[in-house]
Design a protein around this motif. Sequence first.
Motif, PDB file in Angstrom:
ATOM      1  N   PRO A 152       0.801  -1.233   0.000  1.00 46.01           N
ATOM      2  CA  PRO A 152       0.000   0.000   0.000  1.00 46.01           C
ATOM      3  C   PRO A 152       0.831   1.279   0.000  1.00 46.01           C
ATOM      4  N   SER A 153       2.156   1.166   0.186  1.00 48.25           N
ATOM      5  CA  SER A 153       2.978   2.381   0.196  1.00 48.25           C
ATOM      6  C   SER A 153       3.476   2.776  -1.192  1.00 48.25           C
ATOM      7  N   ILE A 154       3.211   1.972  -2.227  1.00 43.89           N
ATOM      8  CA  ILE A 154       3.684   2.337  -3.565  1.00 43.89           C
ATOM      9  C   ILE A 154       3.006   3.623  -4.040  1.00 43.89           C
ATOM     10  N   ALA A 155       3.703   4.364  -4.904  1.00 45.88           N
ATOM     11  CA  ALA A 155       3.133   5.548  -5.541  1.00 45.88           C
ATOM     12  C   ALA A 155       2.656   5.140  -6.930  1.00 45.88           C
ATOM     13  N   VAL A 156       1.352   5.060  -7.119  1.00 45.74           N
ATOM     14  CA  VAL A 156       0.787   4.530  -8.359  1.00 45.74           C
ATOM     15  C   VAL A 156       0.912   5.552  -9.488  1.00 45.74           C
ATOM     16  N   LEU A 157       1.504   5.107 -10.589  1.00 46.25           N
ATOM     17  CA  LEU A 157       1.667   5.949 -11.777  1.00 46.25           C
ATOM     18  C   LEU A 157       0.624   5.642 -12.837  1.00 46.25           C
ATOM     19  N   ALA A 158       0.128   4.400 -12.850  1.00 43.66           N
ATOM     20  CA  ALA A 158      -0.884   3.977 -13.816  1.00 43.66           C
ATOM     21  C   ALA A 158      -1.682   2.846 -13.205  1.00 43.66           C
ATOM     22  N   HIS A 159      -2.943   2.758 -13.599  1.00 44.51           N
ATOM     23  CA  HIS A 159      -3.745   1.636 -13.134  1.00 44.51           C
ATOM     24  C   HIS A 159      -4.712   1.201 -14.235  1.00 44.51           C
ATOM     25  N   SER A 160      -5.252   0.001 -14.040  1.00 39.95           N
ATOM     26  CA  SER A 160      -6.307  -0.497 -14.912  1.00 39.95           C
ATOM     27  C   SER A 160      -7.443  -0.991 -14.036  1.00 39.95           C
ATOM     28  N   CYS A 161      -8.552  -1.348 -14.643  1.00 42.74           N
ATOM     29  CA  CYS A 161      -9.718  -1.768 -13.874  1.00 42.74           C
ATOM     30  C   CYS A 161     -10.162  -3.166 -14.299  1.00 42.74           C
ATOM     31  N   PHE A 162     -10.487  -3.972 -13.311  1.00 41.62           N
ATOM     32  CA  PHE A 162     -11.203  -5.221 -13.536  1.00 41.62           C
ATOM     33  C   PHE A 162     -12.675  -4.911 -13.291  1.00 41.62           C
ATOM     34  N   THR A 163     -13.412  -4.705 -14.349  1.00 45.85           N
ATOM     35  CA  THR A 163     -14.797  -4.228 -14.207  1.00 45.85           C
ATOM     36  C   THR A 163     -15.802  -5.359 -14.073  1.00 45.85           C
ATOM     37  N   VAL A 164     -15.435  -6.549 -14.553  1.00 51.25           N
ATOM     38  CA  VAL A 164     -16.353  -7.686 -14.519  1.00 51.25           C
ATOM     39  C   VAL A 164     -15.821  -8.720 -13.539  1.00 51.25           C
ATOM     40  N   PRO A 165     -16.613  -9.102 -12.555  1.00 51.48           N
ATOM     41  CA  PRO A 165     -16.135 -10.126 -11.610  1.00 51.48           C
ATOM     42  C   PRO A 165     -15.703 -11.401 -12.326  1.00 51.48           C
ATOM     43  N   ALA A 166     -14.632 -12.019 -11.830  1.00 51.26           N
ATOM     44  CA  ALA A 166     -14.126 -13.280 -12.367  1.00 51.26           C
ATOM     45  C   ALA A 166     -13.906 -14.227 -11.197  1.00 51.26           C
ATOM     46  N   PRO A 167     -15.006 -14.826 -10.706  1.00 50.62           N
ATOM     47  CA  PRO A 167     -14.917 -15.696  -9.534  1.00 50.62           C
ATOM     48  C   PRO A 167     -13.941 -16.856  -9.770  1.00 50.62           C
ATOM     49  N   PRO A 168     -13.314 -17.343  -8.692  1.00 52.72           N
ATOM     50  CA  PRO A 168     -13.551 -16.939  -7.308  1.00 52.72           C
ATOM     51  C   PRO A 168     -12.674 -15.783  -6.835  1.00 52.72           C
ATOM     52  N   LEU A 169     -11.638 -15.437  -7.614  1.00 52.97           N
ATOM     53  CA  LEU A 169     -10.668 -14.459  -7.121  1.00 52.97           C
ATOM     54  C   LEU A 169     -11.206 -13.033  -7.145  1.00 52.97           C
ATOM     55  N   VAL A 170     -11.772 -12.614  -8.265  1.00 58.38           N
ATOM     56  CA  VAL A 170     -12.245 -11.234  -8.406  1.00 58.38           C
ATOM     57  C   VAL A 170     -13.755 -11.239  -8.230  1.00 58.38           C
ATOM     58  N   TRP A 171     -14.193 -10.780  -7.082  1.00 56.36           N
ATOM     59  CA  TRP A 171     -15.622 -10.881  -6.760  1.00 56.36           C
ATOM     60  C   TRP A 171     -16.352  -9.555  -6.878  1.00 56.36           C
ATOM     61  N   ARG A 172     -15.633  -8.476  -7.155  1.00 54.51           N
ATOM     62  CA  ARG A 172     -16.252  -7.172  -7.375  1.00 54.51           C
ATOM     63  C   ARG A 172     -15.306  -6.342  -8.231  1.00 54.51           C
ATOM     64  N   PRO A 173     -15.760  -5.222  -8.813  1.00 59.46           N
ATOM     65  CA  PRO A 173     -14.858  -4.390  -9.612  1.00 59.46           C
ATOM     66  C   PRO A 173     -13.652  -3.925  -8.792  1.00 59.46           C
ATOM     67  N   VAL A 174     -12.503  -3.890  -9.433  1.00 62.36           N
ATOM     68  CA  VAL A 174     -11.249  -3.595  -8.744  1.00 62.36           C
ATOM     69  C   VAL A 174     -10.410  -2.636  -9.589  1.00 62.36           C
ATOM     70  N   ILE A 175      -9.817  -1.641  -8.942  1.00 61.52           N
ATOM     71  CA  ILE A 175      -8.798  -0.800  -9.569  1.00 61.52           C
ATOM     72  C   ILE A 175      -7.436  -1.387  -9.192  1.00 61.52           C
ATOM     73  N   MET A 176      -6.653  -1.729 -10.189  1.00 56.81           N
ATOM     74  CA  MET A 176      -5.392  -2.438  -9.964  1.00 56.81           C
ATOM     75  C   MET A 176      -4.205  -1.612 -10.462  1.00 56.81           C
ATOM     76  N   PRO A 177      -3.209  -1.350  -9.619  1.00 55.19           N
ATOM     77  CA  PRO A 177      -2.015  -0.650 -10.096  1.00 55.19           C
ATOM     78  C   PRO A 177      -1.360  -1.377 -11.263  1.00 55.19           C
ATOM     79  N   THR A 178      -0.951  -0.612 -12.248  1.00 51.71           N
ATOM     80  CA  THR A 178      -0.261  -1.140 -13.423  1.00 51.71           C
ATOM     81  C   THR A 178       1.213  -0.748 -13.420  1.00 51.71           C
TER      82      THR A 178
END
Length: 220
Positions: A152-178
Amino acid sequence: MVPRNKRALIVEGGYEGHKPREIALIVAHMLSQQHFEVEIYNTLAIFSHRDKLAEADLIIPLWTMGELTPEQTLNLTETIAAGTGLAGLHATADAFRSVIEYQAMIGGQFLAHPGGQNVTYRVHLPHPNHPLVAGIGDFVVTTEQYYMMVDPSIAVLAHSCFTVPAPPLVWRPVIMPTAWNKQYGKGRIYYNSLGHSPDIVLMPQVSEMLRRGLVWASRR
């Protein structure tokens, strides 16, 4: 007195599907254009040579999976903490999965690519005036999208989004550092999860982000 060129050490290998040699040559050419002296190694044994690591201004691990010995881990982490920079892309955060000290230094660890290995998504630059991304702008890629555990201490320069859940790991939309940067002791860290294949590394937006990140991370 004429200042010496900076020295970069690239370590490539592991899973051949990531084309480590081809990407190492692209990165080496990029660095040579920035007046770095570049050495490329295709063995993890280089991490046993502490003095050789300490001579480098920048270390770029382009390795997938693999293992480091406790001695090699200590050599690498202490070298970076003492001021040598570290930069990487894509598989750099899918290396040495059992070495928590390495993951903590990089700032993240690959988990999976939900949705498949070839998806189209937007890369968003949340701080468009930051010197490492200024003038590049958001862009779209079709490639692997890394789902990661991140510090959580990283300084995010770019990110992408997982907009569609992909069970079982991704259960809700997620903003992911790129892409991100961070400090590790006196050393600077730059990482970009893009770069699954040479054509992605050579995309103008990706190559410019990487060029700036490499230069930024190198020893001051």
